[in-house]
Write a protein that holds these residues in place. Structure first.
Motif, mmCIF file in Angstrom:
data_model
loop_
_atom_site.group_PDB
_atom_site.id
_atom_site.type_symbol
_atom_site.label_atom_id
_atom_site.label_comp_id
_atom_site.label_asym_id
_atom_site.label_seq_id
_atom_site.Cartn_x
_atom_site.Cartn_y
_atom_site.Cartn_z
ATOM 1 N N ASN A 129 -6.111 5.207 -4.970
ATOM 2 C CA ASN A 129 -6.963 5.036 -3.793
ATOM 3 C C ASN A 129 -7.880 3.824 -3.919
ATOM 4 O OD1 ASN A 129 -7.749 6.004 -1.226
ATOM 5 N ND2 ASN A 129 -9.633 6.823 -2.094
ATOM 6 N N GLN A 147 -6.744 1.998 4.587
ATOM 7 C CA GLN A 147 -7.534 2.981 3.841
ATOM 8 C C GLN A 147 -8.771 3.328 4.650
ATOM 9 O OE1 GLN A 147 -10.521 3.372 2.228
ATOM 10 N NE2 GLN A 147 -10.006 5.032 0.832
ATOM 11 N N SER A 170 0.817 -1.216 0.000
ATOM 12 C CA SER A 170 0.000 0.000 0.000
ATOM 13 C C SER A 170 0.850 1.266 0.000
ATOM 14 C CB SER A 170 -0.927 -0.011 1.222
ATOM 15 O OG SER A 170 -1.714 1.153 1.275
ATOM 16 N N GLY A 185 -2.249 7.936 2.824
ATOM 17 C CA GLY A 185 -2.271 6.477 2.696
ATOM 18 C C GLY A 185 -0.987 5.858 3.224
ATOM 19 N N ARG A 194 -6.008 0.766 -3.040
ATOM 20 C CA ARG A 194 -5.819 0.622 -1.593
ATOM 21 C C ARG A 194 -7.109 0.133 -0.916
ATOM 22 N NH1 ARG A 194 -2.730 5.177 -2.783
ATOM 23 N NH2 ARG A 194 -0.496 4.785 -2.463
ATOM 24 N N LYS A 195 -8.264 0.529 -1.474
ATOM 25 C CA LYS A 195 -9.521 0.016 -0.941
ATOM 26 C C LYS A 195 -9.595 -1.503 -1.117
ATOM 27 C CE LYS A 195 -12.399 4.141 -1.622
ATOM 28 N NZ LYS A 195 -13.568 4.694 -2.342
ATOM 29 N N GLN A 228 -7.397 -2.992 1.382
ATOM 30 C CA GLN A 228 -8.029 -2.886 2.700
ATOM 31 C C GLN A 228 -9.093 -3.958 2.899
ATOM 32 O OE1 GLN A 228 -7.417 -1.158 5.404
ATOM 33 N NE2 GLN A 228 -9.173 -2.109 6.443
#
Length: 307
Positions: A106, A204, A99, A213, A109-110, A113
């Motif tokens: 983004n 995230q 990450s 982040g 990263r979700k 996560q």
């Protein structure tokens, strides 16, 4: 020697000797049938008292061996579940390092996560459901304050000793007598409070910039590294305790073997000796019966004086 008929001393002597021979024969047959030299207290009162104490120790030692082996099984169960938790923490760390790379946006990263959260939940589920004989061994629900220090920052030998000495701690009873010297205390770990699975540890959380982040991932890595450090110390400790218990089992088996040998020398019948004694008494019994018959017939000689 006077010739009398009212008192046949020869027959009386033969009867007494036959009675003694019959008792010896009965004892030999009893011992050969049971395999025991002592079948009742009258056989050897002192020997029976000694062997009763030995039997108490043997039975207690047998159970102590089972206790130690059961405890080893519990530690092996705990170690296996812990190893899986370590694997999940290592994967969470990989995701954290991934990450931090600037090539991910983004949305990426979700997605990281999503897996990160699932692993956190699985660690918590493992902590809540891993049991041995119905007792939870990965949180404080079964052993309460027996868990290691609440902050998990101190897993030193002293801290583990304090945790193990707690009244509610897990203790393996590995002796045939009561007393603290016959117990091995084992400090447990409350996995539910590992910092890596805390709600604040995330990769995230509504962020939109790369810098924020990276900051979240860095915080997560710190928490994961702390959890891994605690767990590796605990694994080393549990492994050492398991090795100790295996040595305890070996010692108990050695003690048990030698006590059984000592009891056997007092309690068990010597078949060679008893077989020889049985053969001797059988011959004596036959000879005694013959002499009793001869003594009875001697009285008949008196009749020749009356003819």
């Amino acid at each position: 020697m006077a010739m009398v008929i009212n008192t046949n001393m020869g027959a009386i002597n033969a009867q007494r000797t036959l009675d003694q021979t019959s008792r010896e024969q009965s004892v030999s047959m009893e011992r050969l049938t049971s395999g025991l030299r002592i079948n009742k207290a009258a056989d050897d009162a002192a020997g029976l008292a000694v062997t009763t104490g030995m039997t108490t120790q043997i039975k207690g030692t047998d159970q102590a061996i089972r206790n130690a082996n059961d405890s080893i099984g519990m530690l092996q169960t705990l170690d296996g579940a812990t190893e899986e938790v370590v694997n999940m923490l290592q994967r969470m760390r990989e995701l954290g390092v991934q990450s931090m790379n600037g090539t991910y946006n983004n949305d990426n990263r979700k997605q990281m996560q999503a897996e990160f959260s699932q692993l956190q939940e699985e660690i918590q589920r493992v902590a809540d459901t891993t049991k041995f004989n119905g007792m939870n061994i990965m949180n404080a629900s079964s052993f309460g304050s027996a868990a290691v220090a609440a902050t998990f920052a101190n897993t030193s030998a002293g801290a583990l000793s304090v945790a193990g000495d707690n009244a509610s701690a897990f203790k393996a009873h590995v002796g045939w007598e009561a007393g603290s010297n016959n117990r091995i205390a084992v400090a447990m770990l409350n996995f539910s409070t590992l910092s890596a699975i805390g709600a604040a540890v995330t990769l995230q959380s509504g962020i939109s910039t790369y810098g924020s982040g990276v900051a979240l991932a860095s915080t997560a890595l710190t928490a994961i590294d702390g959890s891994l450090s605690v767990i590796k110390n605990m694994q080393a400790y549990w492994g050492a305790v398991q090795n100790r218990m295996e040595s305890t089992v070996s010692n108990l088996q050695n003690v048990n073997e030698n006590i059984m040998d000592s009891r056997s020398s007092v309690m068990d019948a010597d078949f060679a000796k008893e077989s020889a004694n049985l053969a001797r008494t059988q011959v004596l019994q036959q000879a005694g019966m013959s002499m009793l018959s001869q003594s009875n017939s001697n009285s008949q000689n008196v009749l020749s004086l009356l003819r």
